[in-house]
Design an enzyme around this catalytic site. Sequence first.
Site, PDB file in Angstrom:
ATOM      1  N   HIS A 155       0.812  -1.221   0.000  1.00 33.02           N
ATOM      2  CA  HIS A 155       0.000   0.000   0.000  1.00 33.02           C
ATOM      3  C   HIS A 155       0.843   1.268   0.000  1.00 33.02           C
ATOM      4  O   HIS A 155       0.345   2.350  -0.282  1.00 33.02           O
ATOM      5  CB  HIS A 155      -0.992   0.002   1.176  1.00 33.02           C
ATOM      6  CG  HIS A 155      -0.401   0.294   2.515  1.00 33.02           C
ATOM      7  ND1 HIS A 155      -0.169  -0.687   3.449  1.00 33.02           N
ATOM      8  CD2 HIS A 155      -0.020   1.448   3.099  1.00 33.02           C
ATOM      9  CE1 HIS A 155       0.336  -0.152   4.552  1.00 33.02           C
ATOM     10  NE2 HIS A 155       0.440   1.147   4.356  1.00 33.02           N
ATOM     11  N   ASP A 185       0.083  -7.583   1.474  1.00 34.22           N
ATOM     12  CA  ASP A 185       0.552  -6.198   1.592  1.00 34.22           C
ATOM     13  C   ASP A 185       2.077  -6.125   1.630  1.00 34.22           C
ATOM     14  O   ASP A 185       2.652  -5.360   2.405  1.00 34.22           O
ATOM     15  CB  ASP A 185      -0.045  -5.518   2.826  1.00 34.22           C
ATOM     16  CG  ASP A 185      -0.030  -3.996   2.709  1.00 34.22           C
ATOM     17  OD1 ASP A 185       0.200  -3.490   1.597  1.00 34.22           O
ATOM     18  OD2 ASP A 185      -0.236  -3.319   3.737  1.00 34.22           O
ATOM     19  N   SER A 258       4.716   2.571   7.933  1.00 35.45           N
ATOM     20  CA  SER A 258       4.357   1.433   7.085  1.00 35.45           C
ATOM     21  C   SER A 258       5.536   0.961   6.253  1.00 35.45           C
ATOM     22  O   SER A 258       6.227   1.750   5.613  1.00 35.45           O
ATOM     23  CB  SER A 258       3.232   1.816   6.132  1.00 35.45           C
ATOM     24  OG  SER A 258       2.016   1.323   6.573  1.00 35.45           O
TER      25      SER A 258
END
Length: 520
Positions: A155, A185, A258
């Site tokens: 993402h 992911d 992230s």
Amino acid sequence: MTGTTPSSSRIRRRRSLLLAGVVGLAVTGAVAGQFIPPYASPAMAQIATNTAPGQNSFADIVEKVSPAVVSVKIKKDVNAQSMAMGEEGMGGLGGDVPPQIERFLKRFGFEGGPNGPMGPRGPKADRGGPSERRVVGQGSGFIISADGYVVTNNHVVDGASEVDVTTTDGKDYVAKVIGTDPRTDVALLKIEGKTDLPWVKLSDVPPRVGDWVIAVGNPFGLGGTVTAGIVSARGRDIGAGPYDDFIQIDAAVNRGNSGGPTFGLNGEVIGMNTAIVSPSGGNVGIAFAIPAETVKTVVNQLRENGKVARGYIGVQIQPVTDDLASGLGLNAAEGALVAQVQPDAPAAKAGLKSGDVIAKVNGDVVKDARDLSKKIGMMKPGNSVQLTVIRDGKTIQVAVKLDQLPGEQQASLSDKDGAQPGQNVPRLGLQLAPAKSVQGAGSEGVVVTEVDPSGPAAQRGIRSGDVILDVGGKAVASPKDVQDSFAAAKAENRKAVLVRVKNDQGVRFVAIALDTKPAG
């Protein structure tokens, strides 16, 4: 620090679960001075004091691993239509919030999600007038080999037109996206032309609950930030997908973390930070990391093939409850109960039957139905597996040769067909596969394999498993046919397209508006 106190209604509006991911580059301030966390109790200080020499501080470990942690900078060009349809995503990066995370948001009652009215937005620079903009954002990553392979979240880089990485010593490199896997992911990048980069190792040993961990990343674009905590739990299922197996940690993780690593005290990566739960938008001590084992499995396939192919046996399964265990004569409510075997699938060819309980895969105990999905999905198609099956109270061994998961066939078939969504094709929120490639779907049309719950198609009642027979009066047989039909309708300035859909309730027409905006 002074300021006004937000109203309770505003606080409620700001509630969301955030991908620990992308944050716009505009950072307006920083907190000065020293902050002593409330959990730094005398007991914890005593634990640190009693550790071995050199381990009463994380400094040695941080000094060792930090050079391999990078900031990932992304640029994405989007047109005005995409911006209007909500495709700027988290923190103004570009790319939608993954549908599995959207489902998790709704599960916790955060209907607005990260793209709601109070969601974060990053800076946007006009390029070529109001019809096209460049969206900029940041995440984190880490180098896993001296020749420049970098791991981050899917993402973080999804849909990016440019990807750059910056090391802790300020050096910038252009990175190429080798491959991505939205289901877990995970994304793999490559810095070309380097052979001596600092790197870190993915751990071979899973952490224990209570182990100390260190998170390093790029929260809010600050770069090189280190936080510490413990492993709070393992095997967390947050509703992100069939392969959920997250490590929960309480180290401070925020937007921009992230794709960054979480380290054990031996300096090896035990997980990659992916998501947080937060009622306020900031860290509250509940963060989720993808286990190193999963990252390693996915990265190896991306490195070899540029994509992930998952194993598939072709059964519908359900958990074994206490009542079912009693009825089946099992000693414990473990394993996965086969509800149905799909015709001509590997399981059917191997002789599996409805009512069988799959107890082990290659000798490893199957805890539940989700565990079986994860074990099979992490294996390569073409491999043979040995299933320990309980049937009519007897234990038997069944050998099954894995096929390729139909949802993964869709990706390769789309590539083969040259199906690339153009800027004039509206985002439907669908993943599609030719019906003939999906067991039991027939030979006509295109099967819906996954639906974005916030997409235009979902709003019109299209569900996973539906078969699209024709679009705009033209029969379709591949994902590219669907895209071409919508592109043609757009070129004709039509406001909506009629889609003929078949499911177990019959055949019906659905009108999908070309200017429909996704919910939330």
